[in-house]
Scaffold this active site. Structure first.
Site, short mmCIF file in Angstrom:
data_model
loop_
_atom_site.label_atom_id
_atom_site.label_comp_id
_atom_site.label_asym_id
_atom_site.label_seq_id
_atom_site.Cartn_x
_atom_site.Cartn_y
_atom_site.Cartn_z
N GLU A 21 28.13 -3.04 34.13
CA GLU A 21 28.30 -2.07 34.72
C GLU A 21 27.97 -0.64 34.11
OE1 GLU A 21 31.67 0.72 37.22
OE2 GLU A 21 31.97 -0.26 35.27
N ASP A 72 35.93 -10.29 34.81
CA ASP A 72 35.83 -8.92 34.40
C ASP A 72 36.26 -8.48 32.96
OD1 ASP A 72 35.42 -5.99 34.92
OD2 ASP A 72 35.85 -6.42 37.09
N ASP A 106 32.85 -3.69 32.12
CA ASP A 106 33.11 -2.56 32.80
C ASP A 106 32.58 -1.42 31.74
OD1 ASP A 106 34.96 -1.25 34.83
OD2 ASP A 106 36.05 -0.25 33.17
N HIS A 147 34.67 -2.55 44.38
CA HIS A 147 36.14 -2.34 44.29
C HIS A 147 36.41 -0.68 44.06
CE1 HIS A 147 34.96 -2.84 40.26
NE2 HIS A 147 35.91 -2.24 39.70
N ASP A 148 35.10 -0.17 44.01
CA ASP A 148 35.34 1.39 43.84
C ASP A 148 34.50 2.29 44.78
OD1 ASP A 148 36.33 1.55 41.06
OD2 ASP A 148 34.30 1.04 40.12
#
Length: 567
Positions: free
Chosen positions: A277, A106, A210, A339-340
């Protein structure tokens, strides 16, 4: 013909892969301190390989004060001590590659931690050499005590934060302790590109990027205009009646995607890839990959699937839309949890949830695209709806003052939880205390889900008809079947099959041989029987190990059953 050629062309590995996301803090604790770590992950690589996935994406484990649990990076070139050392990282890469698997890290390019040495320097004075490494701006009159413009952060409220020492405001797209870097400064861009090369030289196979759409904002700092949207969505970050025109997906971000692609394309053995993302319209998402040719990001997440209702009609429409905007040589992605957001299975009613999860899995692993599986999805880990008052997630702090009725409303109208702790709880390995996550203590960093004695890897492996084995069967079949991992997709005419059935074929010419498989998915809660055109099809796989769906040209599918047939 050369091996590994599809329709006469060699297919890069990342187009065929399956991705498994690990949240390192929650996967496996090797020390007993209640926090997952790299050695713990290494101890479970055989499990991941046996499941059948090929690539592992890790949420950040760089040095960080952990204000946003790793997404606030204070040193891009080191490992946070709670996760291990650089030697542990090197061992991780070696162990993953020894298993013929790939590693994706990430990467948070948009912002750093406020505790990064660059920002500490940047705050010292207006003429500090690092001042222009971040986005600083004078406030509005009178006396500059109002924010420079009306820009909002991704988590509501102004994204501008006042620094009394230098009497200016810095911009933060996300949380206040995550100041945005200024990529219009060539020194910033050069340093970040070299950081990327550092990890590529260490053997990293790709990066998940990200909030990439926030890297560049309007250089004129114009106010964002009015929008009629109250709540952000997958298609737009507009919210609270304010557009995000000048802060999200500003055109310079598309050029930045091409710059990143040039860097990773310097490394060819093996090829590397970028997964972004980003949020926005399908046209905007396509632009990140390259509007007219695929010269930008290799992949972008298409988050519409996360909130898609489990119906044949909805998934048929998604396939059509994704294929329209991401036709070959582009490729869609399919993701249902991360994870969100609230875990996918927790959006299904308890009764029949496993069967619904199986049909969701069968779809994800047979449709054209790159699937991403979130740790624990394969064993039906559910959202742990923890009290907001005890939340550790910094995003939740803004919501703690909201009345409960408003919080509940937000949960109903968006995929995103008002705090993210509930989808990040420790992996459930077995029936022992701490679900086998930690070797010596019960005080894990987040509480283990109370259902861990029923829902865990150990139980899943003992049950031959479990969701785990459904994942494993479809993943292993996908690995060895070019039509599934690389082939074209053709939707069957919805008028010629029952209402709740979604049907499509996947086909490819691989090494000179034509291969076709036929997928039938029953999204209804009732048994369905119908005829297929060919009497010589044979059953390859089903979501259920006890089903006998095929009888000549007649198919009988159980509720939420999915099958693959071969010629």
């Amino acid at each position: 013909m050369e091996k590994n050629k599809l329709n006469g062309k060699k297919i890069p590995w990342w187009k065929k892969t399956t991705i498994y996301q690990i949240y390192p803090r929650s996967f496996k604790d090797s020390t007993g301190n209640g926090i997952g770590d790299l050695k713990g992950i290494i101890s479970k690589l055989d499990y991941i390989q046996d499941l059948g996935v090929e690539t592992i994406w890790f949420s950040p484990f760089y040095s960080s004060p952990q204000g946003d649990f790793g997404y606030d990076i204070s040193d891009y070139l080191n490992i946070a001590p709670e996760y291990g050392t650089m030697n542990d990282f090197d061992d991780l890469v070696k162990n993953i590659h020894n298993r013929k698997m790939k590693i994706v890290m990430d990467l948070v390019l948009n912002h750093t931690s406020a505790q990064h040495k660059w920002f500490i320097e940047s705050k010292k004075s207006r003429d500090n050499p690092k001042r222009n490494w971040y986005v600083w701006k004078d406030g509005k009159k009178p006396f500059g005590k109002a924010p420079p413009n009306n820009w909002k952060s991704y988590v509501t409220g102004s994204g501008w934060h006042y620094d009394s020492h230098t009497d200016q405001w810095y911009w933060a797209s996300f949380l206040p302790f995550q100041p945005d870097l200024n990529y219009r400064n060539p020194d910033v861009k050069e340093n970040m590109m070299e950081m990327i090369r550092f990890w590529l030289r260490k053997g990293v196979d790709g990066f998940r990027l990200d909030i990439l759409g926030a890297v560049y904002e309007d250089p004129k700092f114009r106010d964002n205009p009015l929008s009629w949207k109250l709540i952000p969505s997958d298609e737009s970050m507009d919210m609270l009646f304010r557009s995000s025109k000048y802060t999200t997906n500003y055109p310079d971000n598309y050029e930045f995607a091409k710059d990143l692609r040039e860097v990773i394309d310097e490394f060819t053995d093996p090829p590397r890839f970028l997964l972004g993302e980003v949020s926005g319209s399908r046209e905007e998402l396509r632009n990140f990959c390259g509007k007219d040719s695929p010269d930008g990001l290799n992949l972008v997440f298409l988050f519409e699937s996360m909130g898609a209702q489990l119906t044949a009609k909805n998934f048929r429409k998604l396939i059509k839309d994704f294929e329209k905007y991401f036709p070959d040589p582009y490729i869609p992605t399919w993701v249902f949890s991360n994870h969100d957001i609230i875990r996918r299975i927790s959006r299904f009613k308890e009764q029949g949830a496993i069967e619904k999860a199986k049909i969701n899995t069968a779809f994800q692993l047979t449709v054209r695209g790159v699937p991403t599986i979130y740790y624990g999805e394969e064993i039906a880990m559910r959202q742990n709806f923890l009290p907001l008052e005890k939340s550790l997630d910094a995003v939740s702090f803004k919501f703690k003052k909201f009345p409960r009725i408003i919080r509940n409303l937000l949960l109903k109208i968006t995929n995103y939880a008002i705090h993210r702790d509930g989808c990040r709880t420790p992996m459930q390995w077995n029936r022992t205390e701490t679900a086998g996550f930690s070797p010596s203590r019960t005080d894990t960093w987040l509480p283990v889900h109370p259902n861990y004695k029923l829902v865990n890897v150990e139980n899943s492996i003992e049950d031959k008809d479990s969701l785990f084995y459904c994942y494993q069967r479809f993943l292993k079949l996908r690995q060895k079947t070019p039509a599934l991992n690389s082939g074209n997709i053709t939707l069957l005419d919805a008028k010629k099959i029952p209402k709740n059935i979604l049907g499509y074929t996947r086909s490819a010419i691989f090494n000179g041989n034509e291969q076709t498989v036929h997928v039938y998915l029953n999204f209804g809660n009732k048994l369905v029987s119908f005829q297929i055109p060919e009497p010589n099809f044979h059953l390859i796989i089903s979501t259920s190990i006890s089903s006998q769906p095929l009888n000549g040209q007649n198919i009988t599918l159980q509720p939420f059953e999915g099958i693959i047939l071969g010629d």
